[in-house]
Design an enzyme around this catalytic site. Structure first.
Site, short mmCIF file in Angstrom:
data_model
loop_
_atom_site.label_atom_id
_atom_site.label_comp_id
_atom_site.label_asym_id
_atom_site.label_seq_id
_atom_site.Cartn_x
_atom_site.Cartn_y
_atom_site.Cartn_z
CG ASN A 9 -1.84 1.01 0.83
OD1 ASN A 9 -1.63 2.09 1.02
ND2 ASN A 9 -3.11 0.84 1.63
CG ASP A 23 -3.26 4.45 0.59
OD1 ASP A 23 -3.41 4.33 -0.36
OD2 ASP A 23 -4.18 3.91 1.27
CG HIS A 24 0.55 6.46 4.77
ND1 HIS A 24 -0.19 6.89 5.18
CD2 HIS A 24 0.37 5.48 5.30
CE1 HIS A 24 -1.36 6.65 5.88
NE2 HIS A 24 -1.01 5.63 6.00
NE ARG A 60 7.09 22.23 1.80
CZ ARG A 60 7.96 22.08 1.38
NH1 ARG A 60 8.46 21.56 1.98
NH2 ARG A 60 8.48 23.16 0.90
CG HIS A 109 -8.70 4.38 1.86
ND1 HIS A 109 -8.40 3.44 2.83
CD2 HIS A 109 -9.77 4.00 0.76
CE1 HIS A 109 -9.81 4.00 2.78
NE2 HIS A 109 -10.35 4.64 1.88
NE ARG A 116 -8.60 7.74 4.63
CZ ARG A 116 -9.61 6.87 5.52
NH1 ARG A 116 -10.07 8.14 5.45
NH2 ARG A 116 -8.95 6.19 6.51
NE ARG A 121 -7.61 10.99 5.35
CZ ARG A 121 -8.31 11.14 6.27
NH1 ARG A 121 -7.67 10.29 7.79
NH2 ARG A 121 -9.84 11.10 6.90
CG HIS A 122 -4.06 8.83 1.16
ND1 HIS A 122 -4.58 8.25 0.34
CD2 HIS A 122 -4.00 9.38 2.60
CE1 HIS A 122 -5.54 7.25 1.94
NE2 HIS A 122 -5.09 8.21 2.55
CD GLU A 175 -7.56 -0.65 1.53
OE1 GLU A 175 -6.95 -1.71 1.75
OE2 GLU A 175 -7.38 0.62 1.81
CB THR A 209 -5.71 4.58 9.17
OG1 THR A 209 -5.71 3.84 8.46
CG2 THR A 209 -5.67 3.83 11.62
CB THR A 210 -9.77 1.78 7.35
OG1 THR A 210 -9.40 2.73 6.66
CG2 THR A 210 -10.61 0.31 7.89
CD GLU A 238 -6.84 -6.34 3.11
OE1 GLU A 238 -5.71 -6.16 3.62
OE2 GLU A 238 -7.98 -5.44 1.99
CG HIS A 284 -5.90 -2.02 10.19
ND1 HIS A 284 -5.61 -1.04 8.80
CD2 HIS A 284 -6.25 -1.30 11.30
CE1 HIS A 284 -5.92 0.42 9.36
NE2 HIS A 284 -6.52 0.12 10.74
N GLY A 285 -2.01 -2.39 10.17
CA GLY A 285 -1.34 -2.86 11.48
C GLY A 285 0.25 -3.50 10.92
N GLY A 340 1.02 -1.49 4.48
CA GLY A 340 1.45 0.40 4.19
C GLY A 340 2.15 0.89 5.04
CG HIS A 341 1.78 3.48 9.03
ND1 HIS A 341 2.54 3.23 9.87
CD2 HIS A 341 1.42 5.12 9.28
CE1 HIS A 341 3.11 4.61 10.75
NE2 HIS A 341 2.62 5.61 9.79
#
Length: 242
Positions: A8, A10-11, A19, A44, A46, A50-51, A71, A101-102, A152, A192-193, A214-215
């Protein structure tokens, strides 16, 4: 069964949007992850953008050689943006503007009436559908009843446990949900996580076909580079599932 790793990104887009410029480019990050061995790319889209942005979906679909999993919430606005990009997969997730986050899985039982036409629309567009659900047997049964292609399983509660705590009960829930999903003909994914320290027991569940991470991967990439971070995670996953 070979275990796949979905990365993932996203970040990477979160950094870009901080920026309001053009860097770092999430599409470039996706290509790096792919070259390092990732079996798929997840983003994702959203509602508040936001990303990940709509243009990211279009570009990713054009350049990736691996499947793109998007997602999104089960809303008309999300489908209007996602369907034209024709990703390989759409994973329907709960979404709130207030969350960082979700938080938790989709309540497929409560939302079944709303989800049924959404799944029908996505399937008619040639897009496979996964539902992000908590490892609860009734939720998995409902995903099968709705004729989703996959579930998932949300590993968030497991991942949030303190490192020295007993994870037996949470792992049992995930294992039982994975077994049921496979028995009902669903593809079983998890995420997730997850990170290098906790991924092993989840990767060892034989019914789990793919992990979406992801994160922690992007955080690790800040220190060692994205390709090495992906390679490290692949190593941890394959060690648990030789």
């Amino acid at each position: 069964m070979n275990l796949r790793l979905g990365v993932n990104i996203d970040h990477v887009a979160t950094l870009r949007q901080a920026r309001g410029g053009h860097e770092p480019e999430p599409v470039a990050a996706a290509l790096l992850a792919q070259s390092a061995g990732a079996h798929g790319i997840t983003v994702h889209l959203r509602g508040d953008r936001r990303h990940i942005q709509d243009r990211d979906l279009r570009l990713l679909k054009e350049v990736l050689a691996v499947p793109l999993n998007v997602e999104c919430a089960a809303t008309p606005e999300a489908l209007e943006a996602v369907i034209p990009a024709r990703p390989s997969w759409v994973t329907l997730v709960p979404e709130s503007r207030e969350e960082l986050t979700t938080q938790g899985g989709l309540d497929a039982i409560f939302l079944q009436g709303m989800l049924r036409p959404v799944l029908r629309e996505l399937r008619s567009a040639g897009i496979r559908v996964s539902l992000f659900v908590d490892p609860v047997l009734d939720q998995v049964k409902m995903a099968a009843k709705l004729e989703a292609d996959a579930v998932e399983l949300n590993t968030g509660v497991y991942s949030d446990l303190p490192m020295d705590s007993d994870a037996t009960a949470e792992l049992a829930k995930i294992r039982d949900a994975a077994r049921l999903g496979s028995r009902l003909g669903l593809r079983v994914l998890a995420g997730h996580g997850l990170n290098l320290q906790n991924v092993g027991p989840i990767a060892a569940i034989p019914e789990v076909e793919e992990l979406n991470i992801g994160h922690s991967l992007i955080g690790r990439a800040v220190l060692v580079g994205l390709e090495r971070a992906v390679e490290e995670m692949l190593g941890a996953v394959m060690e648990a599932r030789p």
